[in-house]
Enzyme design. Structure first.
Site, PDB file in Angstrom:
ATOM      1  N   SER A 110       0.814  -1.211   0.000  1.00  0.00           N
ATOM      2  CA  SER A 110       0.000   0.000   0.000  1.00  0.00           C
ATOM      3  C   SER A 110       0.853   1.269   0.000  1.00  0.00           C
ATOM      4  O   SER A 110       1.624   1.501  -0.921  1.00  0.00           O
ATOM      5  CB  SER A 110      -0.944  -0.058   1.213  1.00  0.00           C
ATOM      6  OG  SER A 110      -1.900   0.956   1.192  1.00  0.00           O
ATOM      7  N   ASP A 121      11.089   4.905  -9.618  1.00  0.00           N
ATOM      8  CA  ASP A 121      10.716   5.467 -10.919  1.00  0.00           C
ATOM      9  C   ASP A 121      11.393   6.813 -11.166  1.00  0.00           C
ATOM     10  O   ASP A 121      11.695   7.154 -12.318  1.00  0.00           O
ATOM     11  CB  ASP A 121       9.198   5.650 -11.006  1.00  0.00           C
ATOM     12  CG  ASP A 121       8.474   4.366 -11.332  1.00  0.00           C
ATOM     13  OD1 ASP A 121       9.122   3.303 -11.363  1.00  0.00           O
ATOM     14  OD2 ASP A 121       7.245   4.421 -11.559  1.00  0.00           O
ATOM     15  N   LYS A 135      -0.552  -4.144  -3.239  1.00  0.00           N
ATOM     16  CA  LYS A 135      -1.846  -3.600  -2.802  1.00  0.00           C
ATOM     17  C   LYS A 135      -1.872  -2.114  -3.140  1.00  0.00           C
ATOM     18  O   LYS A 135      -1.297  -1.302  -2.424  1.00  0.00           O
ATOM     19  CB  LYS A 135      -2.069  -3.803  -1.309  1.00  0.00           C
ATOM     20  CG  LYS A 135      -3.446  -3.340  -0.847  1.00  0.00           C
ATOM     21  CD  LYS A 135      -3.624  -3.509   0.645  1.00  0.00           C
ATOM     22  CE  LYS A 135      -5.051  -3.149   1.067  1.00  0.00           C
ATOM     23  NZ  LYS A 135      -5.413  -1.767   0.690  1.00  0.00           N
TER      24      LYS A 135
END
Length: 203
Positions: A110, A121, A135
């Site tokens: 999460s 990224d 999740k």
């Protein structure tokens, strides 16, 4: 209870370790204070440990990521009834370029995956450990009269590169297998590898 623990590593006093157990309303402030203290103690390289961090508040995840990222996207939210939303970091970063490793495992979920995904990224960190849980959705819960409930996914979280987290997870850049023998003997091969990795990087 505080969500953060921190220290200089015993193996190398120039490497600061920050462990984050969950994303509470105070986590952004706590991580910031920990990083400032480690910088004052001489740390030039850092480990952010998100293993077994099951998540918490989305806004707290954005605040934590903001300590390591210059202005730009941290996550995107896609839903059927709204245009795509972006949550950005600011230009008020504590560690804009210092070498950074994020430790992850199957319990990283999460909000913790939001941070790990954003830092990778944005070319800000290397992930070491095991694949994360996967999740990355927002669910509406409807309680029924018989005591059961219906969970309806209403939105999904995406990383800055638009990678879906839900049911996908994040593969580590450097996978580490933890054996039962490691556990029985108190060894932490992922942390050991993180220290080795950072020692190979110029601070």
């Amino acid at each position: 209870l505080p969500s953060v623990t921190f220290r200089l590593t015993a193996e190398d006093p120039t490497i600061g370790y920050v462990g984050l157990s969950r994303f509470s309303g105070e986590s952004g402030r706590e991580v910031g204070a920990a990083l400032q203290e480690l910088l004052a103690q001489g740390a030039t390289r850092f480990i952010l440990d998100l293993r077994q961090n099951g998540g918490g508040l989305r806004d707290s995840a954005v605040e934590v990521a903001d300590h390591f990222l210059n202005a730009g996207p941290v996550l995107y939210i896609q839903s059927q009834d709204e245009d795509e939303r972006v949550f950005n970091s600011t230009d008020k970063t504590l560690l804009p370029a210092e070498p950074l490793v994020v430790l992850v495992d199957g319990g990283t979920a999460s909000a913790a995956e939001i941070v790990a995904g954003a830092l990778r990224d944005r070319d800000r960190a290397t992930l070491i450990g095991a694949k994360t849980l996967g999740k990355g959705s927002v669910q509406l819960v409807f309680d029924l009269s018989d005591g059961s409930s219906v969970h309806v996914t209403s939105a999904r979280w995406l990383t800055p590169d638009h990678q879906q987290l839900d049911q996908t997870g994040l593969e580590p850049d450097i996978p580490i297998e933890v054996t039962q023998d490691d556990i029985d003997n108190g060894r932490d091969p992922a942390l050991t590898r993180a220290v080795q990795f950072l020692q190979e990087v110029n601070p």
